[in-house]
Design an enzyme around this catalytic site. Structure first.
Site, mmCIF file in Angstrom:
data_model
loop_
_atom_site.group_PDB
_atom_site.id
_atom_site.type_symbol
_atom_site.label_atom_id
_atom_site.label_comp_id
_atom_site.label_asym_id
_atom_site.label_seq_id
_atom_site.Cartn_x
_atom_site.Cartn_y
_atom_site.Cartn_z
ATOM 1 N N TRP A 151 38.029 -53.965 21.445
ATOM 2 C CA TRP A 151 37.349 -52.883 22.769
ATOM 3 C C TRP A 151 35.842 -52.491 23.081
ATOM 4 O O TRP A 151 35.354 -52.161 21.952
ATOM 5 C CB TRP A 151 37.868 -52.121 22.249
ATOM 6 C CG TRP A 151 39.550 -52.624 22.584
ATOM 7 C CD1 TRP A 151 40.382 -53.169 23.836
ATOM 8 C CD2 TRP A 151 41.050 -52.983 21.431
ATOM 9 N NE1 TRP A 151 41.393 -53.014 23.520
ATOM 10 C CE2 TRP A 151 41.703 -53.610 22.269
ATOM 11 C CE3 TRP A 151 40.270 -53.542 19.631
ATOM 12 C CZ2 TRP A 151 42.872 -54.507 21.045
ATOM 13 C CZ3 TRP A 151 41.666 -53.876 19.269
ATOM 14 C CH2 TRP A 151 42.676 -53.970 19.603
ATOM 15 N N HIS A 180 42.490 -47.838 24.554
ATOM 16 C CA HIS A 180 44.154 -48.441 25.062
ATOM 17 C C HIS A 180 44.912 -47.228 24.586
ATOM 18 O O HIS A 180 44.412 -45.781 23.637
ATOM 19 C CB HIS A 180 44.648 -49.901 23.857
ATOM 20 C CG HIS A 180 44.562 -49.622 22.989
ATOM 21 N ND1 HIS A 180 44.409 -50.371 21.857
ATOM 22 C CD2 HIS A 180 43.843 -48.801 21.864
ATOM 23 C CE1 HIS A 180 43.874 -50.426 20.783
ATOM 24 N NE2 HIS A 180 43.217 -49.075 20.582
ATOM 25 N N ARG A 206 37.002 -48.349 28.928
ATOM 26 C CA ARG A 206 36.841 -49.108 28.743
ATOM 27 C C ARG A 206 34.900 -49.886 28.691
ATOM 28 O O ARG A 206 34.849 -49.392 30.484
ATOM 29 C CB ARG A 206 36.885 -50.617 28.155
ATOM 30 C CG ARG A 206 38.259 -50.188 27.444
ATOM 31 C CD ARG A 206 38.903 -52.303 27.172
ATOM 32 N NE ARG A 206 40.828 -52.009 26.431
ATOM 33 C CZ ARG A 206 41.134 -52.402 26.526
ATOM 34 N NH1 ARG A 206 40.969 -54.053 26.946
ATOM 35 N NH2 ARG A 206 41.950 -52.192 26.002
ATOM 36 N N GLN A 220 47.418 -47.678 31.247
ATOM 37 C CA GLN A 220 47.939 -48.910 30.102
ATOM 38 C C GLN A 220 49.216 -48.066 30.392
ATOM 39 O O GLN A 220 49.520 -46.959 29.729
ATOM 40 C CB GLN A 220 47.466 -49.174 29.616
ATOM 41 C CG GLN A 220 46.333 -50.012 29.097
ATOM 42 C CD GLN A 220 46.023 -50.277 27.791
ATOM 43 O OE1 GLN A 220 46.139 -49.515 26.886
ATOM 44 N NE2 GLN A 220 45.681 -51.704 27.704
ATOM 45 N N VAL A 263 49.930 -55.553 15.699
ATOM 46 C CA VAL A 263 51.188 -56.060 14.961
ATOM 47 C C VAL A 263 51.221 -57.627 14.603
ATOM 48 O O VAL A 263 49.831 -58.689 13.909
ATOM 49 C CB VAL A 263 51.358 -56.703 17.018
ATOM 50 C CG1 VAL A 263 51.783 -55.892 17.520
ATOM 51 C CG2 VAL A 263 50.232 -57.694 17.341
ATOM 52 N N ALA A 316 55.690 -53.241 19.468
ATOM 53 C CA ALA A 316 54.971 -52.522 20.669
ATOM 54 C C ALA A 316 54.504 -53.631 21.569
ATOM 55 O O ALA A 316 54.639 -54.672 21.538
ATOM 56 C CB ALA A 316 53.765 -51.932 19.414
#
Ligand code: FA5
Length: 352
Positions: A151, A180, A206, A220, A263, A316
């Site tokens: 990112w 994000h 970004r 998002q 994650v 998520a």
């Protein structure tokens, strides 16, 4: 009676109402010629006075009549002129009145939120200016870790900033424009105890080169579900429901393994778009990493809160809203959304 003829001629030729008023004052006003003559009657003998008086009265009547006639004429003329100049063509087509409209991204965002609300999710929002801790560290993306390069970030200048934390407490540290919507996972978990289901729509930033499918500012939708026994199957079910709601019973979903630090396992997911006969890469997803739960509980501890994320699991996901809106509205280039061109935006407004 030459004077009378002159006066009548001047009145008949008076160019406007103002000139007429001046003439009236000149002849009939308090210090007017006729008034003076009337006053002079007093000096005459009775006989002369009678005769002269009658003549003056006749003169006065003649003048008044002439003044009234000319005034009528001038008024009529003014009316005629106004009617001529201010003429309205009632057969011209009317001006169309437009109502304001919602931006296509807002429309798409609302549609998505509505889909998840129907599945029992609550919609929450978070700040666009974020702390480094929420955007990165708490999401298992430490400084100097190569994953940060996923990112490209707009940093706010200077050190020693502070911003409100999840419960309004002051948090010191470097600030950035969130890259994000995932930092809201951390904020929400700190302030709430499971089980819960949330979606977080929002704008993200970004430091990137733009092209037809990439913007530096985009939107998002984050999803987070935490509770006992939440599994990857629930995640697949949620995305499947999304696909059905968006594209009907012929839509399908696809998951491919991919790495995101927050994650484990992580996946990128795509939805089959039956109409266009293609897979749409929508976003990233996965099971909440134990490190994230630990970071949340550690933060809760600093606020004097008991741990709340031992023995739970969660999933998520985060998807790009622009990509969906491009398909929904047939928009070929992502840069149209916030290019500020009225021609583009006007397509989405209502007509009264
Ligand atoms: C993320 O931002 C993760 N936070 C997603 C996530 C959330 C993973 C929760 C796991 C769990 P990524 O950088 O891939 O992931 O962005 C997600 C989606 O945002 C992309 O699939 C794409 O649809 C959209 N997106 C990313 N960059 C851009 C861009 N420059 N312009 C427009 N859309 C973009």
């Amino acid at each position: 009676m030459r004077e009378l003829e002159e006066a009548l001629a001047a009145i008949a030729k008076a160019p406007d109402l103002e000139a007429l008023r001046a003439l009236k004052a000149r002849y009939l006003g308090k210090k007017g010629l006729l008034t003076e003559e009337m006053k002079a009657l007093a000096r005459l003998s009775l006989e002369e006075r009678k005769e002269r008086g009658r003549a003056l009265n006749a003169l006065k009547e003649a003048l008044e009549e002439a003044l009234a006639k000319r005034a009528r004429e001038l008024e009529e003329e003014a009316l005629r002129k106004a009617l001529e100049e201010e003429r309205q063509d009632v057969s011209l087509p009317g001006v169309r009145l437009f109502a304001g409209g919602l931006h296509p991204i807002t429309l798409m965002e609302r549609e998505l939120v509505q889909i998840f609300r129907a599945l029992g999710y609550q919609a929450v929002e978070g700040p666009e200016v974020e702390g480094e801790f929420f955007n990165f560290d708490a999401l298992n993306i430490p400084e100097h870790h190569p994953a940060r390069d996923m990112w490209d970030t707009f940093w706010l200048e200077g050190e020693g900033h502070s911003l409100p934390g999840p419960l309004g407490e002051e948090v010191r540290g470097r600030l950035l424009l969130r890259t994000h919507t995932s930092p809201m996972q951390v904020r929400y978990m700190v302030a709430h105890t499971p089980p819960f289901r949330i979606v977080v729509p929002g704008r993200v930033f970004r430091f990137e080169q733009t092209d037809a499918t990439h913007e530096a500012v985009f939107h998002q939708l984050e999803g987070l579900v935490v509770g006992e026994g939440i599994s990857m199957a629930h995640l697949k079910g949620a995305i499947y429901e999304l696909a059905q709601a968006l594209y009907g019973p012929h839509s399908r979903v696809r998951f491919q393994p991919v790495y995101f630090p927050f994650v484990e396992p992580g996946a990128q997911f795509a939805i089959w778009w039956p109409e266009g006969k293609k897979w749409l890469e929508l976003g990233g997803a996965g099971m909440v990493h134990p490190q994230v739960f630990q970071a949340v509980d550690a933060y809760r501890k600093t606020l004097g809160l008991p741990p709340a994320y031992e023995g739970v699991t969660g999933f998520a996901f985060g998807l790009g809203i622009e990509r969906l809106a491009m398909l929904r509205y047939g928009i070929p280039d992502i840069r149209y959304f916030f290019g500020g061109r009225l021609k583009f935006l006007e397509q989405f407004r209502g007509v009264l």
